[in-house]
Write a protein that holds these residues in place. Structure first.
Motif, PDB file in Angstrom:
ATOM      1  N   SER A 115      32.772   6.764  73.309  1.00 21.91           N
ATOM      2  CA  SER A 115      33.221   8.043  72.776  1.00 21.91           C
ATOM      3  C   SER A 115      32.097   8.656  71.960  1.00 21.91           C
ATOM      4  O   SER A 115      31.216   7.949  71.461  1.00 21.91           O
ATOM      5  N   ILE A 116      32.140   9.970  71.853  1.00 27.30           N
ATOM      6  CA  ILE A 116      31.165  10.676  71.029  1.00 27.30           C
ATOM      7  C   ILE A 116      31.912  11.737  70.229  1.00 27.30           C
ATOM      8  O   ILE A 116      32.655  12.544  70.780  1.00 27.30           O
ATOM      9  N   ARG A 117      31.741  11.649  68.925  1.00 24.64           N
ATOM     10  CA  ARG A 117      32.386  12.584  68.002  1.00 24.64           C
ATOM     11  C   ARG A 117      31.339  13.574  67.509  1.00 24.64           C
ATOM     12  O   ARG A 117      30.201  13.192  67.222  1.00 24.64           O
ATOM     13  N   ALA A 167      30.120  22.271  67.824  1.00 25.55           N
ATOM     14  CA  ALA A 167      29.571  21.658  69.037  1.00 25.55           C
ATOM     15  C   ALA A 167      30.675  21.366  70.046  1.00 25.55           C
ATOM     16  O   ALA A 167      30.498  21.561  71.250  1.00 25.55           O
ATOM     17  N   PHE A 168      31.826  20.917  69.552  1.00 28.05           N
ATOM     18  CA  PHE A 168      32.946  20.602  70.441  1.00 28.05           C
ATOM     19  C   PHE A 168      33.453  21.856  71.147  1.00 28.05           C
ATOM     20  O   PHE A 168      33.715  21.828  72.351  1.00 28.05           O
ATOM     21  N   LEU A 209      29.189  18.335  80.500  1.00 30.60           N
ATOM     22  CA  LEU A 209      29.944  17.238  81.109  1.00 30.60           C
ATOM     23  C   LEU A 209      29.488  16.933  82.535  1.00 30.60           C
ATOM     24  O   LEU A 209      29.458  15.764  82.936  1.00 30.60           O
ATOM     25  N   GLN A 210      29.121  17.943  83.292  1.00 33.98           N
ATOM     26  CA  GLN A 210      28.644  17.687  84.660  1.00 33.98           C
ATOM     27  C   GLN A 210      27.293  16.980  84.648  1.00 33.98           C
ATOM     28  O   GLN A 210      27.068  16.065  85.445  1.00 33.98           O
ATOM     29  N   SER A 237      37.663  12.801  78.667  1.00 40.49           N
ATOM     30  CA  SER A 237      38.883  13.290  78.045  1.00 40.49           C
ATOM     31  C   SER A 237      38.494  13.924  76.718  1.00 40.49           C
ATOM     32  O   SER A 237      37.793  13.299  75.911  1.00 40.49           O
ATOM     33  N   LEU A 238      38.923  15.155  76.515  1.00 39.19           N
ATOM     34  CA  LEU A 238      38.586  15.875  75.288  1.00 39.19           C
ATOM     35  C   LEU A 238      39.696  15.705  74.261  1.00 39.19           C
ATOM     36  O   LEU A 238      40.854  16.033  74.539  1.00 39.19           O
ATOM     37  N   ASN A 239      39.356  15.211  73.095  1.00 40.55           N
ATOM     38  CA  ASN A 239      40.295  15.068  71.984  1.00 40.55           C
ATOM     39  C   ASN A 239      39.979  16.180  70.983  1.00 40.55           C
ATOM     40  O   ASN A 239      39.041  16.062  70.195  1.00 40.55           O
TER      41      ASN A 239
END
Length: 159
Positions: A31-33, A38-39, A53-54, A87-89
């Motif tokens: 995971s990367i927070r 940025a998100f 993501l690609q 998966s985006l949280n």
């Protein structure tokens, strides 16, 4: 018994030639927070470097295929499948990464799955670092593995 050390204490690649080939697969995660800014840019595909993501998906797939070039005693493997999912949280501003590696062969694919998940996370970091240079990569782990003499194993810490 140590499997990567010979009788003289020297590093040695394990000989798998007598092991039967079987269908094997492993999944690993990372995971990367990151910051909210940025998100949001990642989520809306607005980072200046392109589709984060690609590019991370392709990097993860390439990394699995190059695992033996990166980890000294890994066997070069004929992978039949590598898949990277994200998966985006939104609440945590976190991207969860799952990598799957699969083959029919004489040795497992955990290292390939771990390498794929790790490099996908590193690629996200690289593409987003101009906005957030202090992102955190966490939770690199095997999630599940199947095949070989150990059968089907699930990481209980991850369920």
């Amino acid at each position: 018994m140590l499997t990567h050390v010979d009788q003289h204490g020297k590093a040695s690649m394990v000989d798998v030639s007598d092991k039967p080939a079987s269908s094997r697969q492993a999944s690993a995660g990372a995971s990367i927070r990151m910051s909210a800014e940025a998100f949001e840019l990642l989520k809306n595909n607005e980072h200046k470097k392109g589709d984060v993501l690609q590019v991370a998906r392709i990097a993860g797939i390439q990394a699995a295929k190059k695992c033996a070039d990166l980890i000294p005693l890994c066997h070069p493997l004929m992978l039949s499948k590598v898949a990277i999912d994200f998966s985006l949280n939104e609440q945590a501003h976190r991207v969860d990464i799952t990598a799957l590696a699969k083959l029919t062969g004489q040795t497992g694919v955990e290292m390939e799955a771990l390498t794929a998940a790790s490099v996908a996370a590193l690629t996200i970091f690289d593409m987003c670092k101009a906005v957030d240079p202090f992102m955190q990569i966490n939770d690199i782990q095997v999630i599940e593995k199947q095949g070989g003499k150990s059968g089907h194993l699930i990481n209980k810490e991850n369920t």
